[in-house]
Design a protein around this motif. Structure first.
Motif, PDB file in Angstrom:
ATOM      1  N   GLY A  56       0.797  -1.215   0.000  1.00 32.03           N
ATOM      2  CA  GLY A  56       0.000   0.000   0.000  1.00 32.03           C
ATOM      3  C   GLY A  56       0.829   1.263   0.000  1.00 32.03           C
ATOM      4  O   GLY A  56       0.397   2.282   0.531  1.00 32.03           O
ATOM      5  N   ASP A  57       2.028   1.201  -0.618  1.00 32.47           N
ATOM      6  CA  ASP A  57       2.906   2.378  -0.591  1.00 32.47           C
ATOM      7  C   ASP A  57       2.321   3.582  -1.332  1.00 32.47           C
ATOM      8  O   ASP A  57       2.785   4.691  -1.168  1.00 32.47           O
ATOM      9  N   GLN A  58       1.282   3.351  -2.148  1.00 33.79           N
ATOM     10  CA  GLN A  58       0.531   4.424  -2.810  1.00 33.79           C
ATOM     11  C   GLN A  58      -0.943   4.072  -2.709  1.00 33.79           C
ATOM     12  O   GLN A  58      -1.313   2.902  -2.822  1.00 33.79           O
ATOM     13  N   SER A  59      -1.788   5.068  -2.541  1.00 31.24           N
ATOM     14  CA  SER A  59      -3.221   4.780  -2.386  1.00 31.24           C
ATOM     15  C   SER A  59      -3.799   4.099  -3.627  1.00 31.24           C
ATOM     16  O   SER A  59      -4.767   3.352  -3.525  1.00 31.24           O
ATOM     17  N   GLU A  60      -3.206   4.322  -4.798  1.00 27.01           N
ATOM     18  CA  GLU A  60      -3.680   3.689  -6.031  1.00 27.01           C
ATOM     19  C   GLU A  60      -3.371   2.194  -6.077  1.00 27.01           C
ATOM     20  O   GLU A  60      -3.741   1.507  -7.021  1.00 27.01           O
ATOM     21  N   LYS A  61      -2.668   1.692  -5.081  1.00 27.66           N
ATOM     22  CA  LYS A  61      -2.329   0.270  -5.042  1.00 27.66           C
ATOM     23  C   LYS A  61      -3.180  -0.491  -4.031  1.00 27.66           C
ATOM     24  O   LYS A  61      -2.863  -1.615  -3.661  1.00 27.66           O
ATOM     25  N   ILE A  62      -4.276   0.133  -3.615  1.00 27.46           N
ATOM     26  CA  ILE A  62      -5.228  -0.517  -2.712  1.00 27.46           C
ATOM     27  C   ILE A  62      -6.571  -0.505  -3.411  1.00 27.46           C
ATOM     28  O   ILE A  62      -7.036   0.556  -3.854  1.00 27.46           O
ATOM     29  N   GLY A  63      -7.195  -1.670  -3.549  1.00 21.76           N
ATOM     30  CA  GLY A  63      -8.496  -1.700  -4.198  1.00 21.76           C
ATOM     31  C   GLY A  63      -8.966  -3.110  -4.470  1.00 21.76           C
ATOM     32  O   GLY A  63      -8.371  -4.091  -4.020  1.00 21.76           O
ATOM     33  N   VAL A  64     -10.032  -3.193  -5.245  1.00 24.79           N
ATOM     34  CA  VAL A  64     -10.589  -4.490  -5.625  1.00 24.79           C
ATOM     35  C   VAL A  64      -9.844  -4.969  -6.864  1.00 24.79           C
ATOM     36  O   VAL A  64      -9.731  -4.243  -7.855  1.00 24.79           O
ATOM     37  N   LEU A  65      -9.340  -6.177  -6.789  1.00 28.04           N
ATOM     38  CA  LEU A  65      -8.632  -6.781  -7.913  1.00 28.04           C
ATOM     39  C   LEU A  65      -9.674  -7.208  -8.940  1.00 28.04           C
ATOM     40  O   LEU A  65     -10.357  -8.208  -8.755  1.00 28.04           O
ATOM     41  N   LYS A  66      -9.824  -6.402  -9.971  1.00 26.85           N
ATOM     42  CA  LYS A  66     -10.855  -6.658 -10.980  1.00 26.85           C
ATOM     43  C   LYS A  66     -10.469  -7.825 -11.883  1.00 26.85           C
ATOM     44  O   LYS A  66     -11.249  -8.735 -12.091  1.00 26.85           O
ATOM     45  N   GLU A  67      -9.246  -7.761 -12.418  1.00 25.98           N
ATOM     46  CA  GLU A  67      -8.831  -8.804 -13.359  1.00 25.98           C
ATOM     47  C   GLU A  67      -7.309  -8.875 -13.422  1.00 25.98           C
ATOM     48  O   GLU A  67      -6.615  -7.871 -13.290  1.00 25.98           O
ATOM     49  N   VAL A  68      -6.827 -10.102 -13.665  1.00 24.53           N
ATOM     50  CA  VAL A  68      -5.410 -10.334 -13.936  1.00 24.53           C
ATOM     51  C   VAL A  68      -5.356 -11.074 -15.256  1.00 24.53           C
ATOM     52  O   VAL A  68      -5.892 -12.182 -15.380  1.00 24.53           O
TER      53      VAL A  68
END
Length: 162
Positions: free
Chosen positions: A122-134
């Motif tokens: 979580g070093d950036q807020s954009e790296k926290i969220g729902v994993l939509k797709e890989v």
């Protein structure tokens, strides 16, 4: 009795078999260690599994963390008598994830699609969220504000579920 000297190549092969990245990781399993992966933060805990291109690390703070082997910078073992944060075995039993792991990082992450995840601690807020797709080495993450963020899998250093 004449015994020929070993060749330099034979010595190098034997040496490389004794010291290898994978052997070091396997020997560190279950021992209290510190690892450094990203963002000026190190993790303290235990390696519980070593797979093809990632390892599973149990931290009392982050719980099970999937760490790309391409981004593990270093590890340091602690004394056998030391436990993280001086917690007792009763307070800190190592709890490996109960679900079986797949052999590679991308396929493991696919198992967490539609779940809340934290990339790179979580070093950036954009790296926290729902994993939509890989898919195709791209990770799509839906952030708190509903935006889609796309990350190249090769740049993802670690993943854990909060």
């Amino acid at each position: 009795d004449y015994t020929p000297l070993r060749t330099i190549e034979e010595n190098l092969i034997e040496e490389s078999q004794r010291i290898s990245y994978r052997n070091i990781l396997q020997q560190a399993k279950g021992k209290f260690i510190e690892i450094y992966v990203t963002g000026g933060k190190s993790l303290h805990g235990y390696i519980t599994s070593v797979l093809n291109d990632y390892l599973v690390f149990y931290s009392p703070v982050y719980k099970n963390v999937f760490v790309s082997l391409h981004h593990l910078k270093w590890l340091t073992p602690y004394s056998n008598e030391l436990t993280p944060y001086s917690l007792s075995d009763k307070e800190l039993p190592v709890r490996p994830a109960s679900a079986p792991f797949v052999r590679n990082f991308e396929e493991q992450l696919k198992k967490y699609e539609n779940q809340l995840v934290v990339l790179d601690l979580g070093d950036q807020s954009e790296k926290i969220g729902v994993l939509k797709e890989v898919s195709n080495n791209i990770v799509e993450l839906i952030t708190a504000n509903g935006e889609s963020m796309y990350w190249k899998l090769a740049h993802v250093k670690s993943v854990h579920l909060p």
